[in-house]
Scaffold this motif. Structure first.
Motif, PDB file in Angstrom:
ATOM      1  N   SER A 141       0.868  -1.180   0.000  1.00 52.20           N
ATOM      2  CA  SER A 141       0.000   0.000   0.000  1.00 52.20           C
ATOM      3  C   SER A 141       0.901   1.223   0.000  1.00 52.20           C
ATOM      4  O   SER A 141       2.048   1.159   0.443  1.00 52.20           O
ATOM      5  CB  SER A 141      -0.925   0.026   1.220  1.00 52.20           C
ATOM      6  N   PHE A 142       0.387   2.345  -0.534  1.00 56.22           N
ATOM      7  CA  PHE A 142       1.173   3.570  -0.426  1.00 56.22           C
ATOM      8  C   PHE A 142       0.466   4.519   0.540  1.00 56.22           C
ATOM      9  O   PHE A 142      -0.747   4.602   0.593  1.00 56.22           O
ATOM     10  CB  PHE A 142       1.468   4.216  -1.778  1.00 56.22           C
ATOM     11  N   GLN A 143       1.275   5.208   1.323  1.00 55.05           N
ATOM     12  CA  GLN A 143       0.763   6.103   2.362  1.00 55.05           C
ATOM     13  C   GLN A 143       0.400   7.454   1.762  1.00 55.05           C
ATOM     14  O   GLN A 143       1.130   8.006   0.948  1.00 55.05           O
ATOM     15  CB  GLN A 143       1.813   6.284   3.453  1.00 55.05           C
ATOM     16  N   VAL A 144      -0.745   7.984   2.181  1.00 55.74           N
ATOM     17  CA  VAL A 144      -1.167   9.332   1.817  1.00 55.74           C
ATOM     18  C   VAL A 144      -1.249  10.156   3.099  1.00 55.74           C
ATOM     19  O   VAL A 144      -1.956   9.790   4.040  1.00 55.74           O
ATOM     20  CB  VAL A 144      -2.529   9.346   1.106  1.00 55.74           C
ATOM     21  N   GLN A 145      -0.508  11.245   3.138  1.00 55.95           N
ATOM     22  CA  GLN A 145      -0.521  12.159   4.275  1.00 55.95           C
ATOM     23  C   GLN A 145      -1.246  13.428   3.830  1.00 55.95           C
ATOM     24  O   GLN A 145      -0.765  14.141   2.950  1.00 55.95           O
ATOM     25  CB  GLN A 145       0.905  12.496   4.701  1.00 55.95           C
ATOM     26  N   ALA A 146      -2.397  13.689   4.414  1.00 55.41           N
ATOM     27  CA  ALA A 146      -3.204  14.852   4.026  1.00 55.41           C
ATOM     28  C   ALA A 146      -3.165  15.894   5.143  1.00 55.41           C
ATOM     29  O   ALA A 146      -3.606  15.620   6.266  1.00 55.41           O
ATOM     30  CB  ALA A 146      -4.646  14.434   3.746  1.00 55.41           C
ATOM     31  N   PHE A 147      -2.636  17.072   4.833  1.00 55.27           N
ATOM     32  CA  PHE A 147      -2.433  18.132   5.814  1.00 55.27           C
ATOM     33  C   PHE A 147      -3.249  19.379   5.468  1.00 55.27           C
ATOM     34  O   PHE A 147      -3.564  19.619   4.300  1.00 55.27           O
ATOM     35  CB  PHE A 147      -0.953  18.516   5.878  1.00 55.27           C
ATOM     36  N   PRO A 148      -3.534  20.220   6.463  1.00 51.43           N
ATOM     37  CA  PRO A 148      -4.233  21.481   6.178  1.00 51.43           C
ATOM     38  C   PRO A 148      -3.343  22.473   5.448  1.00 51.43           C
ATOM     39  O   PRO A 148      -3.823  23.304   4.673  1.00 51.43           O
ATOM     40  CB  PRO A 148      -4.611  22.005   7.565  1.00 51.43           C
ATOM     41  N   PHE A 149      -2.032  22.407   5.715  1.00 49.14           N
ATOM     42  CA  PHE A 149      -1.051  23.323   5.134  1.00 49.14           C
ATOM     43  C   PHE A 149       0.326  22.740   5.402  1.00 49.14           C
ATOM     44  O   PHE A 149       0.468  21.766   6.147  1.00 49.14           O
ATOM     45  CB  PHE A 149      -1.156  24.731   5.748  1.00 49.14           C
ATOM     46  N   ARG A 150       1.343  23.313   4.795  1.00 49.54           N
ATOM     47  CA  ARG A 150       2.712  22.912   5.125  1.00 49.54           C
ATOM     48  C   ARG A 150       2.957  23.305   6.575  1.00 49.54           C
ATOM     49  O   ARG A 150       2.778  24.466   6.954  1.00 49.54           O
ATOM     50  CB  ARG A 150       3.723  23.573   4.177  1.00 49.54           C
ATOM     51  N   MET A 151       3.368  22.343   7.380  1.00 57.60           N
ATOM     52  CA  MET A 151       3.319  22.528   8.824  1.00 57.60           C
ATOM     53  C   MET A 151       4.585  23.175   9.359  1.00 57.60           C
ATOM     54  O   MET A 151       5.327  22.639  10.190  1.00 57.60           O
ATOM     55  CB  MET A 151       2.992  21.207   9.499  1.00 57.60           C
ATOM     56  N   THR A 152       4.811  24.401   8.864  1.00 53.24           N
ATOM     57  CA  THR A 152       5.932  25.218   9.305  1.00 53.24           C
ATOM     58  C   THR A 152       5.552  25.949  10.589  1.00 53.24           C
ATOM     59  O   THR A 152       4.366  26.062  10.947  1.00 53.24           O
ATOM     60  CB  THR A 152       6.273  26.245   8.230  1.00 53.24           C
ATOM     61  N   ALA A 153       6.565  26.484  11.266  1.00 55.47           N
ATOM     62  CA  ALA A 153       6.297  27.265  12.478  1.00 55.47           C
ATOM     63  C   ALA A 153       5.409  28.463  12.145  1.00 55.47           C
ATOM     64  O   ALA A 153       4.500  28.813  12.910  1.00 55.47           O
ATOM     65  CB  ALA A 153       7.612  27.723  13.090  1.00 55.47           C
ATOM     66  N   GLY A 154       5.649  29.096  10.984  1.00 55.32           N
ATOM     67  CA  GLY A 154       4.841  30.251  10.601  1.00 55.32           C
ATOM     68  C   GLY A 154       3.384  29.898  10.422  1.00 55.32           C
ATOM     69  O   GLY A 154       2.495  30.618  10.918  1.00 55.32           O
ATOM     70  N   ASN A 155       3.103  28.816   9.720  1.00 56.67           N
ATOM     71  CA  ASN A 155       1.710  28.423   9.513  1.00 56.67           C
ATOM     72  C   ASN A 155       1.044  27.982  10.809  1.00 56.67           C
ATOM     73  O   ASN A 155      -0.149  28.252  11.035  1.00 56.67           O
ATOM     74  CB  ASN A 155       1.626  27.303   8.471  1.00 56.67           C
ATOM     75  N   MET A 156       1.799  27.307  11.670  1.00 52.98           N
ATOM     76  CA  MET A 156       1.225  26.890  12.957  1.00 52.98           C
ATOM     77  C   MET A 156       0.887  28.118  13.801  1.00 52.98           C
ATOM     78  O   MET A 156      -0.177  28.180  14.427  1.00 52.98           O
ATOM     79  CB  MET A 156       2.200  25.972  13.699  1.00 52.98           C
ATOM     80  N   ALA A 157       1.776  29.111  13.804  1.00 58.26           N
ATOM     81  CA  ALA A 157       1.517  30.320  14.586  1.00 58.26           C
ATOM     82  C   ALA A 157       0.283  31.055  14.073  1.00 58.26           C
ATOM     83  O   ALA A 157      -0.550  31.533  14.849  1.00 58.26           O
ATOM     84  CB  ALA A 157       2.735  31.230  14.552  1.00 58.26           C
ATOM     85  N   LYS A 158       0.150  31.148  12.758  1.00 59.10           N
ATOM     86  CA  LYS A 158      -0.981  31.869  12.172  1.00 59.10           C
ATOM     87  C   LYS A 158      -2.311  31.174  12.440  1.00 59.10           C
ATOM     88  O   LYS A 158      -3.364  31.816  12.437  1.00 59.10           O
ATOM     89  CB  LYS A 158      -0.771  32.020  10.668  1.00 59.10           C
ATOM     90  N   ASN A 159      -2.281  29.872  12.649  1.00 54.44           N
ATOM     91  CA  ASN A 159      -3.517  29.103  12.838  1.00 54.44           C
ATOM     92  C   ASN A 159      -3.720  28.647  14.276  1.00 54.44           C
ATOM     93  O   ASN A 159      -4.511  27.750  14.541  1.00 54.44           O
ATOM     94  CB  ASN A 159      -3.507  27.893  11.904  1.00 54.44           C
ATOM     95  N   ARG A 160      -3.043  29.299  15.213  1.00 55.04           N
ATOM     96  CA  ARG A 160      -3.029  28.838  16.601  1.00 55.04           C
ATOM     97  C   ARG A 160      -4.380  28.900  17.292  1.00 55.04           C
ATOM     98  O   ARG A 160      -4.613  28.186  18.265  1.00 55.04           O
ATOM     99  CB  ARG A 160      -2.008  29.638  17.397  1.00 55.04           C
ATOM    100  N   ASN A 161      -5.296  29.731  16.821  1.00 55.01           N
ATOM    101  CA  ASN A 161      -6.603  29.862  17.467  1.00 55.01           C
ATOM    102  C   ASN A 161      -7.693  29.043  16.788  1.00 55.01           C
ATOM    103  O   ASN A 161      -8.859  29.109  17.182  1.00 55.01           O
ATOM    104  CB  ASN A 161      -7.038  31.333  17.528  1.00 55.01           C
ATOM    105  N   ASP A 162      -7.322  28.286  15.782  1.00 57.34           N
ATOM    106  CA  ASP A 162      -8.316  27.467  15.094  1.00 57.34           C
ATOM    107  C   ASP A 162      -8.735  26.299  15.995  1.00 57.34           C
ATOM    108  O   ASP A 162      -7.902  25.717  16.693  1.00 57.34           O
ATOM    109  CB  ASP A 162      -7.723  26.919  13.790  1.00 57.34           C
ATOM    110  N   PRO A 163     -10.016  25.939  16.007  1.00 49.79           N
ATOM    111  CA  PRO A 163     -10.468  24.810  16.832  1.00 49.79           C
ATOM    112  C   PRO A 163      -9.746  23.499  16.511  1.00 49.79           C
ATOM    113  O   PRO A 163      -9.659  22.611  17.366  1.00 49.79           O
ATOM    114  CB  PRO A 163     -11.960  24.699  16.494  1.00 49.79           C
ATOM    115  N   SER A 164      -9.216  23.365  15.288  1.00 48.73           N
ATOM    116  CA  SER A 164      -8.522  22.141  14.892  1.00 48.73           C
ATOM    117  C   SER A 164      -7.047  22.139  15.287  1.00 48.73           C
ATOM    118  O   SER A 164      -6.339  21.159  15.011  1.00 48.73           O
ATOM    119  CB  SER A 164      -8.623  21.942  13.363  1.00 48.73           C
ATOM    120  N   TYR A 165      -6.577  23.191  15.949  1.00 47.61           N
ATOM    121  CA  TYR A 165      -5.145  23.308  16.230  1.00 47.61           C
ATOM    122  C   TYR A 165      -4.576  22.111  17.001  1.00 47.61           C
ATOM    123  O   TYR A 165      -3.515  21.587  16.631  1.00 47.61           O
ATOM    124  CB  TYR A 165      -4.854  24.609  16.973  1.00 47.61           C
TER     125      TYR A 165
END
Length: 336
Positions: free
Chosen positions: A180-204
């Motif tokens: 089988s091949f693995q599929v990794q599905a992300f909301p965005f590239r999980m950089t420190a910048g993107n994590m900081a910008k999305n820190r208040n999202d309920p999905s954080y």
């Protein structure tokens, strides 16, 4: 012999018809068996890969991109090609229920039986949502696909040309012995910048968990072993064994992490804290119902609907069909 072959044909046809995103009749053209383009085989050769080496797929919603990674002669994965996605529906965040129109986020494994050569959307493969964790959490939905036709209500859509390449690369890897091949599905590239910008999202908190698997692959360039415990993902590496009961408490040291990964996580946590302290603005996502790669958006704005209906080459402007907003209102995906 004839009776046996007829029975096998009937079972195959039934299996195709009950799969999501399928056509009403057995597709007899050659699109599912077309070879990998010679240019892409050449790129594999230049990167010390072969068509039957294992692959791994990563999907990023915010960037509307799908990546194919392939294992090279070093035993590690290297990026083969990035494909623009022309449609995904919903917003950033995981799919949790049938009808929410969300495209899934998480870790999935695609076997040969999940490839769908008779899709209504040119070609497709099933992500396998809900996976073991999602099913244990009571998440509902089915037949969530990566497919062509640039139309989506819960799936990830590419051009017909794009999905044909991805399908062929996946097919050959599975023929080469990858189970089988693995599929990794992300909301965005999980950089420190993107994590900081999305820190208040309920999905954080969920995204922090996904980032553990993201970091593991980023550092090692090896496919992480995906397990489950404590109602979240648990990742292992190498010969480590990951826990596999989503609702059980995680062991105190379920998965030892090597120093390089620990260093990366600590550096990202410090960077996130610094960005938050500096007043980094929160993201204001403008998705009314999904997103598309900027290439497609510019084409839509510049040339209108008719331009999106023309199939063009991925080497120029990779668009084959209209945006999902123009799709058939009776699309069988409409309640996903």
């Amino acid at each position: 012999m004839f009776r046996r072959e007829f029975r096998l044909f009937g079972l195959l046809l039934l299996a195709l018809l009950v799969t999501g995103c399928v056509s009403a009749t057995l597709d007899v053209d050659s699109k599912a068996i077309q070879p990998i383009p010679a240019s892409l085989v050449g790129e594999m050769s230049r990167k010390a890969m072969s068509p039957r080496d294992p692959i791994l797929v990563r999907i990023f919603k915010q960037e509307s991109e799908l990546e194919i990674w392939k294992r090279d002669r070093t035993g590690r994965f290297a990026l083969l090609k990035t494909y623009p996605m022309c449609r995904w529906s919903g917003k950033l965040g995981p799919k949790t229920r049938d009808g929410d129109r969300q495209a899934p986020e998480g870790f999935y494994h695609v076997t040969a039986s999940m490839l769908n050569p008779a899709s209504q959307y040119y070609l497709s493969f099933n992500l396998g949502y809900p996976n073991r964790l999602e099913a244990a959490l009571g998440h509902t939905g089915e037949a969530l696909m990566v497919h062509g036709a640039c139309s989506s209500s819960g799936c990830y859509a590419l051009t017909d040309e794009g999905v044909a390449e991805i399908y062929a690369v996946g097919r050959e890897a599975l023929r080469g012995g990858q189970t089988s091949f693995q599929v990794q599905a992300f909301p965005f590239r999980m950089t420190a910048g993107n994590m900081a910008k999305n820190r208040n999202d309920p999905s954080y908190p969920f995204w922090v968990n996904l980032k553990q698997g993201y970091d593991l692959f980023e550092v090692t360039r090896r496919q992480p072993t995906v397990g489950y415990c404590g109602r979240q993902y648990a990742f292992a590496q190498g010969s480590q064994v990951a826990p596999n009961d989503p609702l059980a408490a995680c062991p105190p040291s379920a998965v030892p992490i090597n120093p390089a990964i620990a260093d990366r996580r600590e550096a990202d946590e410090r960077a996130i804290e610094a960005l938050v302290s500096s007043g980094t603005a929160l993201s204001a996502h403008a998705y009314s119902d999904g997103g598309m790669h900027p290439t497609f958006r510019r084409l839509l704005e510049r040339n209108g609907v008719q331009a999106l209906s023309r199939r063009t080459s991925l080497s120029s402007v990779p668009v084959s069909r209209p945006d999902a907003a123009l799709a058939d209102p009776h699309d069988p995906e409409a309640e996903r």
